[in-house]
Design an enzyme around this catalytic site. Structure first.
Site, PDB file in Angstrom:
ATOM      1  N   CYS A 200      56.413  56.221  32.854  1.00 46.99           N
ATOM      2  CA  CYS A 200      57.338  57.044  33.640  1.00 46.99           C
ATOM      3  C   CYS A 200      56.942  56.996  35.113  1.00 46.99           C
ATOM      4  O   CYS A 200      56.395  57.950  35.673  1.00 46.99           O
ATOM      5  CB  CYS A 200      57.318  58.480  33.117  1.00 46.99           C
ATOM      6  SG  CYS A 200      58.526  59.501  33.941  1.00 46.99           S
ATOM      7  N   GLU A 201      57.140  55.829  35.713  1.00 46.78           N
ATOM      8  CA  GLU A 201      56.913  55.587  37.139  1.00 46.78           C
ATOM      9  C   GLU A 201      57.978  54.580  37.524  1.00 46.78           C
ATOM     10  O   GLU A 201      58.112  53.539  36.853  1.00 46.78           O
ATOM     11  CB  GLU A 201      55.543  54.910  37.402  1.00 46.78           C
ATOM     12  CG  GLU A 201      54.335  55.649  36.912  1.00 46.78           C
ATOM     13  CD  GLU A 201      53.826  56.684  37.892  1.00 46.78           C
ATOM     14  OE1 GLU A 201      54.283  56.696  39.046  1.00 46.78           O
ATOM     15  OE2 GLU A 201      52.983  57.495  37.478  1.00 46.78           O
TER      16      GLU A 201
ATOM     17  N   TYR B  49      43.917  38.728  38.434  1.00 44.92           N
ATOM     18  CA  TYR B  49      44.297  40.089  38.833  1.00 44.92           C
ATOM     19  C   TYR B  49      45.267  40.707  37.825  1.00 44.92           C
ATOM     20  O   TYR B  49      46.150  41.472  38.184  1.00 44.92           O
ATOM     21  CB  TYR B  49      44.869  40.090  40.273  1.00 44.92           C
ATOM     22  CG  TYR B  49      43.912  39.431  41.242  1.00 44.92           C
ATOM     23  CD1 TYR B  49      42.736  40.068  41.610  1.00 44.92           C
ATOM     24  CD2 TYR B  49      44.141  38.138  41.728  1.00 44.92           C
ATOM     25  CE1 TYR B  49      41.825  39.453  42.452  1.00 44.92           C
ATOM     26  CE2 TYR B  49      43.237  37.514  42.561  1.00 44.92           C
ATOM     27  CZ  TYR B  49      42.078  38.179  42.924  1.00 44.92           C
ATOM     28  OH  TYR B  49      41.172  37.557  43.751  1.00 44.92           O
TER      29      TYR B  49
HETATM   30  C1  LIG Z   1      35.540  38.382  49.425  1.00 48.67           C
HETATM   31  C2  LIG Z   1      36.488  37.731  48.492  1.00 48.67           C
HETATM   32  N1  LIG Z   1      36.227  36.468  48.096  1.00 48.67           N
HETATM   33  C3  LIG Z   1      37.060  35.819  47.259  1.00 48.67           C
HETATM   34  C4  LIG Z   1      38.209  36.420  46.799  1.00 48.67           C
HETATM   35  C5  LIG Z   1      39.085  35.645  45.867  1.00 48.67           C
HETATM   36  O1  LIG Z   1      40.349  35.458  46.403  1.00 48.67           O
HETATM   37  P1  LIG Z   1      41.394  34.560  45.636  1.00 48.67           P
HETATM   38  O2  LIG Z   1      41.507  35.070  44.255  1.00 48.67           O
HETATM   39  O3  LIG Z   1      42.652  34.749  46.416  1.00 48.67           O
HETATM   40  O4  LIG Z   1      40.903  33.153  45.691  1.00 48.67           O
HETATM   41  C6  LIG Z   1      38.527  37.718  47.206  1.00 48.67           C
HETATM   42  C7  LIG Z   1      39.797  38.337  46.789  1.00 48.67           C
HETATM   43  O5  LIG Z   1      40.585  38.781  47.569  1.00 48.67           O
HETATM   44  C8  LIG Z   1      37.623  38.393  48.056  1.00 48.67           C
HETATM   45  O6  LIG Z   1      37.861  39.649  48.431  1.00 48.67           O
END
Ligand SMILES: Cc1ncc(COP(=O)(O)O)c(C=O)c1O
Length: 396
Positions: A326-327, A355
């Site tokens: 519910c968002e 991610y």
């Molecule tokens: C310091 C640092 N190194 C590496 C990464 C990995 O980034 P990416 O997954 O875009 O390659 C991140 C993610 O933002 C990060 O904060």
């Protein structure tokens, strides 16, 4: 995928080992002509089996928290092969990392360098550090994942960096191993990479003039992937943007890719639990996965392809594919042309290897989804589904 979903249930994350291997190899090959080390950024996906697989390819590790340092160690990385990054490291995290002999600590401020030096000195050690510079370069990605602008919280202003190194020369407990930059994630064009590399190299050359014997420069991560299936900067183009700059310096480069190694390798498989149509024709398919399983669309409006696993015959029509929470931000896709969808159908949200599971939560007391790794035609559950007992285990 259907068989796996039938066996482990939905929602579930499914990863391809082959995809991870080929993505890693492509980055490694792109930098083959220059001394380089890939430090896989665990923040993209730190499931142990994934991290172990990437280690087996020859990778080193980039940890963004004390927890990730420990996961990297559990996955078999020697502390010396870990760089420890992160914008707000706690004293406990620093003490642990220094005691373990982590390879390099990427420091985010002058104050953090001083804390690193003091802690290492108290432990009778010398910590290797690199200062993260903020070069004020627009990575051109979503504002929430751009980290190289002056308005962002990351690193130290470029113009302060040289003085910070000079003032701390010879500080007991501290050795300057390199310089670090990371301007953002999901970078899709060459220009920001060229500019970041150029800035990094220019500072390293100044520091060399000042007598610092740096061992590496760290260009961070950020190489983007094609979520919408459109052409995208390739590892070769990324390397071509950075290498002419790096060659002016000649010392090894550390790379911290995360998304580019695991992003394409994962799919989140979910089941449709409801469908409905509003007057005016807006059609919704409600999944059993939502922002608790995959937060990126709610967090940055990110795009993921949605693919029915057994497409039904019939015309494509626009669908809103949404989660059960519910968002109003719990939406994966709006007005997405899709064939007819019905309750119990399975859909895959593609390119969710990075991610995805790492950002999952127990919101609404959802139990964390299981994760499955397919390798060489066989699949293995590498993280089982959380149970309600697991969820409540910490509570009185
Ligand atoms: C310091 C640092 N190194 C590496 C990464 C990995 O980034 P990416 O997954 O875009 O390659 C991140 C993610 O933002 C990060 O904060």
């Amino acid at each position: 995928m259907k068989d796996i979903a039938a066996s482990v249930g939905t929602p579930c994350y499914i990863y391809s080992a082959r995809s991870i291997r080929s993505a890693y190899a492509a980055i490694d090959a792109a930098f083959a002509g220059y001394p380089h080390r890939i430090h896989y950024a665990l923040k993209a996906n730190s499931t142990l089996a994934i991290v172990r697989l990437i280690r087996s390819l020859g990778s080193c590790a980039d940890a963004n928290s004390g927890g990730e340092v420990k996961v990297a160690e559990r996955a078999g990385f020697a502390p010396a092969d870990i760089v420890f990054t992160g914008v707000g490291k706690t004293r406990d995290e620093l003490e642990y990392a220094i005691a373990r002999g982590v390879g390099t600590i990427n420091a985010e401020s002058a104050g953090e360098l001083d804390r690193i030096a003091a802690i290492a000195h108290a432990q009778g050690r010398v910590a290797a550090a690199a200062l993260r510079i903020n070069p004020d370069i627009d990575a051109g990605s979503h504002p929430n994942i751009s980290t190289g602008l002056r308005s962002n919280k990351f690193g130290v202003p470029l113009e302060d960096a040289r003085a910070i190194y000079r003032e701390r020369r010879g500080l007991p407990g501290l050795r300057f191993a390199g310089v670090h930059v990371h301007i953002g994630s999901q970078i899709t064009t060459e220009d920001p990479i060229r500019r970041a590399a150029s800035t990094l190299v220019a500072l390293a050359l100044e520091l060399r003039d000042d007598g610092f014997e740096l061992e590496h420069v760290d260009l961070g991560g950020g190489l983007g992937i094609a979520y919408e299936g459109r052409p995208m900067i390739t590892p070769v183009e990324y390397a071509a943007a950075a290498l002419p700059e790096l060659r002016r310096l000649g010392i090894p480069v550390v790379l911290e890719p995360g998304r580019a190694i695991v992003g394409h390798a994962g799919a989140l498989v979910a089941r449709i639990v409801d469908t409905k149509e509003f007057p005016g024709g807006r059609r919704f398919a409600v999944l059993d996965a939502g922002m608790g399983e995959l937060m990126r669309p709610a967090l940055y409006g990110s795009y993921h392809r949605v693919v029915p696993l057994a497409p039904r015959p019939g015309p494509e029509r626009p669908w809103d594919v949404v989660g059960p929470i519910c968002e109003s931000s719990d939406v994966f896709a709006r007005d997405r042309p899709l064939p007819p969808l019905e309750v119990e159908d399975l859909v895959a949200l593609l390119d969710t290897g990075a991610y995805g599971s790492v950002m999952a939560s127990n919101y609404l007391r959802h139990q964390l989804a299981p994760e499955v790794l397919i390798d060489d035609g066989r699949w293995t559950v590498v993280r089982r589904r959380q149970t309600m007992d697991d969820v409540l285990a910490l509570e009185t």
